[in-house]
Scaffold this motif. Sequence first.
Motif, PDB file in Angstrom:
ATOM      1  N   THR A  82       1.628  13.622   8.356  1.00 50.14           N
ATOM      2  CA  THR A  82       0.305  13.877   7.798  1.00 50.14           C
ATOM      3  C   THR A  82      -0.588  12.652   7.949  1.00 50.14           C
ATOM      4  O   THR A  82      -1.749  12.750   8.367  1.00 50.14           O
ATOM      5  CB  THR A  82       0.410  14.264   6.318  1.00 50.14           C
ATOM      6  N   ALA A  83      -0.065  11.471   7.597  1.00 49.72           N
ATOM      7  CA  ALA A  83      -0.848  10.242   7.726  1.00 49.72           C
ATOM      8  C   ALA A  83      -1.172   9.939   9.183  1.00 49.72           C
ATOM      9  O   ALA A  83      -2.270   9.486   9.507  1.00 49.72           O
ATOM     10  CB  ALA A  83      -0.096   9.081   7.093  1.00 49.72           C
ATOM     11  N   GLU A 118      -8.826   7.027   4.652  1.00 43.31           N
ATOM     12  CA  GLU A 118      -8.280   5.818   4.075  1.00 43.31           C
ATOM     13  C   GLU A 118      -7.321   6.191   2.948  1.00 43.31           C
ATOM     14  O   GLU A 118      -6.957   7.367   2.799  1.00 43.31           O
ATOM     15  CB  GLU A 118      -9.424   4.922   3.576  1.00 43.31           C
ATOM     16  N   LEU A 119      -6.917   5.229   2.141  1.00 41.05           N
ATOM     17  CA  LEU A 119      -5.945   5.487   1.075  1.00 41.05           C
ATOM     18  C   LEU A 119      -6.414   6.542   0.068  1.00 41.05           C
ATOM     19  O   LEU A 119      -5.592   7.352  -0.368  1.00 41.05           O
ATOM     20  CB  LEU A 119      -5.609   4.180   0.361  1.00 41.05           C
ATOM     21  N   PRO A 120      -7.691   6.571  -0.339  1.00 41.64           N
ATOM     22  CA  PRO A 120      -8.100   7.665  -1.243  1.00 41.64           C
ATOM     23  C   PRO A 120      -7.875   9.043  -0.641  1.00 41.64           C
ATOM     24  O   PRO A 120      -7.447   9.980  -1.340  1.00 41.64           O
ATOM     25  CB  PRO A 120      -9.587   7.381  -1.482  1.00 41.64           C
ATOM     26  N   GLY A 121      -8.157   9.196   0.656  1.00 44.09           N
ATOM     27  CA  GLY A 121      -7.922  10.479   1.292  1.00 44.09           C
ATOM     28  C   GLY A 121      -6.450  10.818   1.381  1.00 44.09           C
ATOM     29  O   GLY A 121      -6.041  11.962   1.149  1.00 44.09           O
ATOM     30  N   LEU A 122      -5.621   9.814   1.713  1.00 36.57           N
ATOM     31  CA  LEU A 122      -4.182  10.050   1.749  1.00 36.57           C
ATOM     32  C   LEU A 122      -3.646  10.415   0.364  1.00 36.57           C
ATOM     33  O   LEU A 122      -2.739  11.253   0.245  1.00 36.57           O
ATOM     34  CB  LEU A 122      -3.457   8.816   2.275  1.00 36.57           C
ATOM     35  N   THR A 123      -4.212   9.813  -0.677  1.00 36.71           N
ATOM     36  CA  THR A 123      -3.786  10.150  -2.041  1.00 36.71           C
ATOM     37  C   THR A 123      -4.061  11.614  -2.343  1.00 36.71           C
ATOM     38  O   THR A 123      -3.200  12.322  -2.891  1.00 36.71           O
ATOM     39  CB  THR A 123      -4.516   9.261  -3.056  1.00 36.71           C
ATOM     40  N   LEU A 124      -5.250  12.087  -1.977  1.00 34.72           N
ATOM     41  CA  LEU A 124      -5.592  13.494  -2.212  1.00 34.72           C
ATOM     42  C   LEU A 124      -4.682  14.423  -1.411  1.00 34.72           C
ATOM     43  O   LEU A 124      -4.167  15.418  -1.944  1.00 34.72           O
ATOM     44  CB  LEU A 124      -7.052  13.734  -1.833  1.00 34.72           C
ATOM     45  N   LEU A 150       1.370   6.415  -6.989  1.00 33.02           N
ATOM     46  CA  LEU A 150       0.230   7.143  -7.543  1.00 33.02           C
ATOM     47  C   LEU A 150       0.360   8.640  -7.306  1.00 33.02           C
ATOM     48  O   LEU A 150       0.158   9.450  -8.225  1.00 33.02           O
ATOM     49  CB  LEU A 150      -1.063   6.615  -6.929  1.00 33.02           C
ATOM     50  N   THR A 151       0.694   9.040  -6.086  1.00 30.24           N
ATOM     51  CA  THR A 151       0.819  10.465  -5.801  1.00 30.24           C
ATOM     52  C   THR A 151       2.024  11.078  -6.508  1.00 30.24           C
ATOM     53  O   THR A 151       1.989  12.240  -6.902  1.00 30.24           O
ATOM     54  CB  THR A 151       0.928  10.704  -4.292  1.00 30.24           C
ATOM     55  N   ARG A 205       0.827  -1.213   0.000  1.00 27.97           N
ATOM     56  CA  ARG A 205       0.000   0.000   0.000  1.00 27.97           C
ATOM     57  C   ARG A 205       0.855   1.254   0.000  1.00 27.97           C
ATOM     58  O   ARG A 205       0.503   2.250  -0.640  1.00 27.97           O
ATOM     59  CB  ARG A 205      -0.948  -0.021   1.207  1.00 27.97           C
ATOM     60  N   SER A 206       1.974   1.224   0.708  1.00 28.21           N
ATOM     61  CA  SER A 206       2.866   2.387   0.707  1.00 28.21           C
ATOM     62  C   SER A 206       3.446   2.635  -0.681  1.00 28.21           C
ATOM     63  O   SER A 206       3.519   3.774  -1.140  1.00 28.21           O
ATOM     64  CB  SER A 206       3.994   2.185   1.723  1.00 28.21           C
TER      65      SER A 206
END
Length: 301
Positions: free
Chosen positions: A240-241, A165-171, A86-87, A79-80
């Motif tokens: 941040t996470a 979750e991961l979508p929020g961390l991506t943003l 992605l980011t 996931r990391s």
Amino acid sequence: MVAPVPTAAGGGAPAAPGRAGRTWLAWLVVVPFLAYVGTFLLYPTALVLAGAFQDSSGGFTLDNLAALTKGVYLQAFLRSVELSALTALLGAVFGALLSWAVASGKPEGLPRRVVVAGAGVLAQFGGVPLAFAFLATVGFQGFVTRFLRDWFGVDLFASGAWLFELPGLTLVYTFFQIPLMVIVFLPALDGLRPQWREAVDSLGGSAWTYWRHVGGPILLPAFLGALLLLFANAFSAYATAAALVSQGSPIVPLQIRGALTGEVLLGQENLGKALGLGMVVVVAVAMGLYAVLQRRFARWQ
């Protein structure tokens, strides 16, 4: 007849005056930096390396590293990597487009100064302040969330708590990846010489021809290097996470926090060090490739 030039005893050239003083001054400047690097980089890295191969009693073991290849720890690494890749890609693409728009304007124009200054600030805007800014904006009771819900009947959280979750961390991660890309990639665009474009135009080439055969190949190493830098930046981000995700540990930095501070499973400090060693290896590989690409790009400058 030319008179012989006197030399110092022993046949060697006379020492330059003040050379010893300059050497002493150079060491005086370098030693504090070396002490800083040794204290805050080399020493912690040595502790992580040693602890990754120790069990709870201090004996040698490979169980900590074996644990990284299965279960929740393997999923955390995957996931990391997914989040970082992605980011980094989103930040590189949008940051490159913004850099190109800035480089196309006047070098001393107001828009360029504003964008560069803003990028310098926003690239360092992370941690708890950034998490709070998103919570206050698009959180459960954020003003954008409430505005859309009250005026348009749109619920941003109808499908779940995506922000945590991961979508929020991506943003959230993309928010500081884009300005970092501007800072890193804008000098590469400034390095493109106008004479190269004029030469292509004089030979009857189009804009596509220029970017396909001249601008693109020149900028590709810089773009890939910036992409790797953004990947390492996202992979190593923690604050941040940690401020945004309060339940669970979806990425490696949060797994390390749980191993070092968790109250459910005690004696997991060395497992946390093994996770840290895995992060060091991934970041070192990314930064090594970045250095190689930077050297290749420097030949064009």
